[in-house]
Scaffold this motif. Structure first.
Motif, PDB file in Angstrom:
ATOM      1  N   THR A 342       0.852  -1.186   0.000  1.00 32.11           N
ATOM      2  CA  THR A 342       0.000   0.000   0.000  1.00 32.11           C
ATOM      3  C   THR A 342       0.888   1.238   0.000  1.00 32.11           C
ATOM      4  OG1 THR A 342      -1.704   1.226   1.203  1.00 32.11           O
ATOM      5  CG2 THR A 342      -0.182  -0.062   2.531  1.00 32.11           C
ATOM      6  N   LEU A 343       0.430   2.267  -0.693  1.00 34.68           N
ATOM      7  CA  LEU A 343       1.162   3.539  -0.735  1.00 34.68           C
ATOM      8  C   LEU A 343       0.526   4.561   0.207  1.00 34.68           C
ATOM      9  CD1 LEU A 343       1.529   3.997  -4.641  1.00 34.68           C
ATOM     10  CD2 LEU A 343       2.919   2.600  -3.099  1.00 34.68           C
ATOM     11  N   ASP A 344      -0.675   4.233   0.703  1.00 36.11           N
ATOM     12  CA  ASP A 344      -1.447   5.222   1.461  1.00 36.11           C
ATOM     13  C   ASP A 344      -1.840   4.695   2.840  1.00 36.11           C
ATOM     14  OD1 ASP A 344      -3.350   3.359   0.806  1.00 36.11           O
ATOM     15  OD2 ASP A 344      -4.414   4.627  -0.611  1.00 36.11           O
ATOM     16  N   GLY A 345      -0.934   3.937   3.442  1.00 34.47           N
ATOM     17  CA  GLY A 345      -1.158   3.506   4.825  1.00 34.47           C
ATOM     18  C   GLY A 345      -2.276   2.502   4.998  1.00 34.47           C
ATOM     19  N   GLY A 346      -2.603   1.757   3.965  1.00 32.81           N
ATOM     20  CA  GLY A 346      -3.541   0.651   4.117  1.00 32.81           C
ATOM     21  C   GLY A 346      -4.931   0.889   3.555  1.00 32.81           C
ATOM     22  N   ARG A 347      -5.163   2.068   2.963  1.00 30.10           N
ATOM     23  CA  ARG A 347      -6.488   2.293   2.366  1.00 30.10           C
ATOM     24  C   ARG A 347      -6.637   1.468   1.087  1.00 30.10           C
ATOM     25  NH1 ARG A 347      -5.304   7.610   2.781  1.00 30.10           N
ATOM     26  NH2 ARG A 347      -5.536   8.195   4.955  1.00 30.10           N
ATOM     27  N   ASN A 348      -5.613   1.492   0.279  1.00 29.53           N
ATOM     28  CA  ASN A 348      -5.647   0.725  -0.971  1.00 29.53           C
ATOM     29  C   ASN A 348      -4.429  -0.194  -1.046  1.00 29.53           C
ATOM     30  OD1 ASN A 348      -7.921   2.220  -2.481  1.00 29.53           O
ATOM     31  ND2 ASN A 348      -6.566   3.873  -1.809  1.00 29.53           N
ATOM     32  N   LEU A 379       4.101   3.912   3.130  1.00 23.47           N
ATOM     33  CA  LEU A 379       4.366   2.622   2.476  1.00 23.47           C
ATOM     34  C   LEU A 379       4.310   1.474   3.475  1.00 23.47           C
ATOM     35  CD1 LEU A 379       7.507   3.532   0.298  1.00 23.47           C
ATOM     36  CD2 LEU A 379       5.086   3.586  -0.375  1.00 23.47           C
ATOM     37  N   GLN A 380       3.615   0.419   3.095  1.00 27.61           N
ATOM     38  CA  GLN A 380       3.591  -0.809   3.890  1.00 27.61           C
ATOM     39  C   GLN A 380       3.600  -2.008   2.946  1.00 27.61           C
ATOM     40  OE1 GLN A 380      -0.145  -0.384   5.989  1.00 27.61           O
ATOM     41  NE2 GLN A 380       0.836   0.603   7.741  1.00 27.61           N
ATOM     42  N   SER A 381       4.117  -3.125   3.442  1.00 23.37           N
ATOM     43  CA  SER A 381       3.999  -4.388   2.709  1.00 23.37           C
ATOM     44  C   SER A 381       3.448  -5.442   3.653  1.00 23.37           C
ATOM     45  CB  SER A 381       5.359  -4.820   2.152  1.00 23.37           C
ATOM     46  OG  SER A 381       6.273  -5.060   3.202  1.00 23.37           O
ATOM     47  N   ARG A 382       2.761  -6.416   3.057  1.00 28.90           N
ATOM     48  CA  ARG A 382       2.073  -7.458   3.840  1.00 28.90           C
ATOM     49  C   ARG A 382       2.301  -8.794   3.123  1.00 28.90           C
ATOM     50  NH1 ARG A 382      -4.179  -6.206   4.138  1.00 28.90           N
ATOM     51  NH2 ARG A 382      -4.087  -6.787   1.951  1.00 28.90           N
ATOM     52  N   TRP A 415       6.731   2.997   6.405  1.00 37.12           N
ATOM     53  CA  TRP A 415       7.693   4.059   6.088  1.00 37.12           C
ATOM     54  C   TRP A 415       6.908   5.277   5.605  1.00 37.12           C
ATOM     55  CZ3 TRP A 415      11.628   2.137   8.302  1.00 37.12           C
ATOM     56  CH2 TRP A 415      12.217   0.912   7.982  1.00 37.12           C
ATOM     57  N   TYR A 416       7.195   6.416   6.202  1.00 30.28           N
ATOM     58  CA  TYR A 416       6.607   7.670   5.730  1.00 30.28           C
ATOM     59  C   TYR A 416       7.564   8.313   4.736  1.00 30.28           C
ATOM     60  CZ  TYR A 416       5.512  12.634   5.618  1.00 30.28           C
ATOM     61  OH  TYR A 416       5.253  13.913   5.185  1.00 30.28           O
ATOM     62  N   VAL A 417       7.081   8.590   3.526  1.00 31.06           N
ATOM     63  CA  VAL A 417       7.892   9.267   2.508  1.00 31.06           C
ATOM     64  C   VAL A 417       7.394  10.701   2.405  1.00 31.06           C
ATOM     65  CG1 VAL A 417       8.668   9.278   0.106  1.00 31.06           C
ATOM     66  CG2 VAL A 417       8.164   7.097   1.245  1.00 31.06           C
ATOM     67  N   ALA A 418       8.257  11.653   2.735  1.00 39.00           N
ATOM     68  CA  ALA A 418       7.902  13.072   2.653  1.00 39.00           C
ATOM     69  C   ALA A 418       8.009  13.536   1.199  1.00 39.00           C
ATOM     70  CB  ALA A 418       8.845  13.885   3.537  1.00 39.00           C
ATOM     71  N   PRO A 419       7.341  14.647   0.855  1.00 38.11           N
ATOM     72  CA  PRO A 419       7.473  15.184  -0.513  1.00 38.11           C
ATOM     73  C   PRO A 419       8.933  15.413  -0.917  1.00 38.11           C
ATOM     74  CG  PRO A 419       5.665  16.251   0.613  1.00 38.11           C
ATOM     75  CD  PRO A 419       6.349  15.397   1.649  1.00 38.11           C
ATOM     76  N   SER A 420       9.806  15.654   0.061  1.00 38.49           N
ATOM     77  CA  SER A 420      11.238  15.844  -0.231  1.00 38.49           C
ATOM     78  C   SER A 420      11.914  14.539  -0.625  1.00 38.49           C
ATOM     79  CB  SER A 420      11.938  16.398   1.016  1.00 38.49           C
ATOM     80  OG  SER A 420      11.912  15.416   2.053  1.00 38.49           O
ATOM     81  N   ILE A 428       1.271   4.100  12.137  1.00 36.99           N
ATOM     82  CA  ILE A 428      -0.019   4.762  11.960  1.00 36.99           C
ATOM     83  C   ILE A 428      -1.082   3.847  12.504  1.00 36.99           C
ATOM     84  CG2 ILE A 428       0.581   6.181   9.961  1.00 36.99           C
ATOM     85  CD1 ILE A 428      -0.468   3.994   8.174  1.00 36.99           C
ATOM     86  N   SER A 429      -2.175   4.411  12.993  1.00 42.03           N
ATOM     87  CA  SER A 429      -3.281   3.541  13.437  1.00 42.03           C
ATOM     88  C   SER A 429      -4.600   4.240  13.198  1.00 42.03           C
ATOM     89  CB  SER A 429      -3.132   3.188  14.918  1.00 42.03           C
ATOM     90  OG  SER A 429      -2.916   4.358  15.665  1.00 42.03           O
TER      91      SER A 429
END
Ligand code: CO
Length: 429
Positions: A342-348, A379-382, A415-420, A428-429
């Motif tokens: 997921t790129l959005d913390g688990g929504r998609n 970012l997360q992987s499962r 992992w949080y990826v900042a715009p930078s 996150i929860s």
């Protein structure tokens, strides 16, 4: 051309769209994206000029009888966390997962965990004794071991305490430290079953005591059923003899089970009818729960995964545009069936592309290619293994086990990826 490769591997992406995106980044991007400021380098060495290394004769063959990586890769090393272990002899180092790809860990980068330092064993003096509940006690030399039928198998070895510092929350900023107590190696060795059958097992044989030749005389009990199933006495890793820090000249390989049982510098196997009391660290087998009770004999490493790039030590330096997420997944219960990202913390969630061999109890490499619009990512992987087991979230693990544990944390990493492009270890929860 990089574009041709990407196109060949991703039939869903048209060549025209890739080039268009490349051009949006700048002229050279279509050649491979080498447009970042950090990669600017010295123009005198770049086309159309002749680089300095093309103007002098290089080293001949005899200069490097045993090869080393390029001097420009000197950052790719094992690292330790000084506050984590009190002494250098009883200590741990971490594999630089963020710098690696594919599924094989180079020998010089495999994490280490020693209890009495590295034993420097002279192979001429090396002996392995098998005794106890056997028909005839045997002593093998190293040459003896090499005369038995051998097999080649790639397996991951993961310390039960891998990710242990993350139980209570995000702490260490890099997958080398959060997940680096793992390596994946192609072993050559003798099935332990063959050696035990050579000695002849008594009917009441149930357990093995494995003992190392290090100063700690590291000892572990291994159920006989596992030994007969798939364990090896290995003497080679990735083709060459074991490295001293990995148990030269012979170690036990216990596929899918926690790495502390993979006794290095193996010198003695005693066959018995019950597990031994361990001189040290009976707690290694014990995971403390919230209610004061404990999980015991938790040998198997559950399915787990982590994105190795991008990650805190491997930020997204190139800015927005086409990029590749790379990660590893593994399971002590068999093969990896699928990895979701997921790129959005688990929504998609989307299924990652598994690439390279997918082997039993071995690391599996996964990729997700996508066009980053430059906005923040979670970012997360499962991992899902062939038994249907799904890697849990850290909160799901804590609900069952509380926060007192150190061992067997296979929770999903964020992992949080900042715009930078900078990357941070977060929850996150
Ligand atoms: Co355990």
């Amino acid at each position: 051309m990089l574009d041709d490769k990407i196109e060949a591997e991703k039939p869903g992406v048209s060549r025209r769209s890739l080039i268009a995106k490349g051009l949006a980044l700048g002229g050279a991007a279509a050649l491979g994206g080498a447009t970042t400021a950090s990669a600017a380098g010295n123009p005198a060495n770049q086309p159309p000029n002749v680089p300095e290394w093309s103007k002098v004769l290089g080293d001949g063959v005899a200069v490097r009888p045993y090869g080393h990586p390029s001097k420009y890769e000197s950052n790719v090393i094992r690292r330790d966390v000084e506050w984590l272990t009190a002494s250098r002899e009883s200590s741990v180092s971490f594999t630089p997962l963020h710098e690696l790809d594919g599924i094989i860990t180079p020998n010089g980068l495999c994490f280490e965990r020693h209890h009495g330092g590295i034993a420097e064993v002279d192979p001429n003096d090396y002996r392995l004794i098998i005794h106890g509940l056997v028909d005839k006690p045997l002593i093998f030399t190293l040459d003896d071991l090499k005369r038995f039928p051998r097999v080649n198998r790639a397996y991951f070895a993961e310390c039960a305490a891998n990710s242990g510092m993350e139980w209570r929350g995000a702490q260490l900023n890099g997958c080398q430290f959060t997940h680096g107590m793992i390596h994946n190696v192609m072993y050559t060795g003798v099935p332990l079953k063959i050696l035990l059958e050579e000695a002849g097992l008594k009917p009441n044989a149930k357990w093995l005591l494995l003992e190392g030749a290090d100063a700690a005389a590291m000892t572990r009990s291994l159920p006989l059923a596992k030994a007969l199933d798939d364990c090896l006495v290995a003497y080679r890793m990735n083709g060459e003899m074991l490295r001293p820090e990995n148990g030269y000249p012979a170690r036990v390989v216990v596929p899918g089970w926690e790495a502390n049982m993979w006794v290095k510098w193996l010198r003695r196997i005693e066959v018995g009818d019950e597990p031994w009391q361990h001189r040290e660290e009976t707690s290694k087998y014990t995971d403390l729960l919230e209610n004061g009770k404990a999980r015991r004999f938790t040998y198997v490493m559950d399915a787990k995964s982590v994105i190795t790039s991008p990650s805190p030590q491997a930020p997204l330096k190139h800015g927005k545009g086409f990029t590749v997420i790379s990660g590893i997944a593994w399971s002590g219960r068999g093969k990896i069936a699928r990895v979701d990202v997921t790129l959005d913390g688990g929504r998609n969630w989307r299924s990652a592309r598994l690439d390279g061999p997918v082997w039993d109890k071995s690391m599996t490499r996964f990729y997700v290619e996508f066009d980053w619009d430059g906005s923040e990512l979670f970012l997360q992987s499962r991992a899902i293994d062939e038994t249907g087991y799904v890697q849990p979230t850290k909160d799901e693990l804590r609900k069952v086990r509380g926060v007192n544990s150190i061992y067997h944390n296979n929770g999903i990493q964020t992992w949080y990826v900042a715009p930078s492009g900078e990357v941070e270890n977060v929850e996150i929860s």
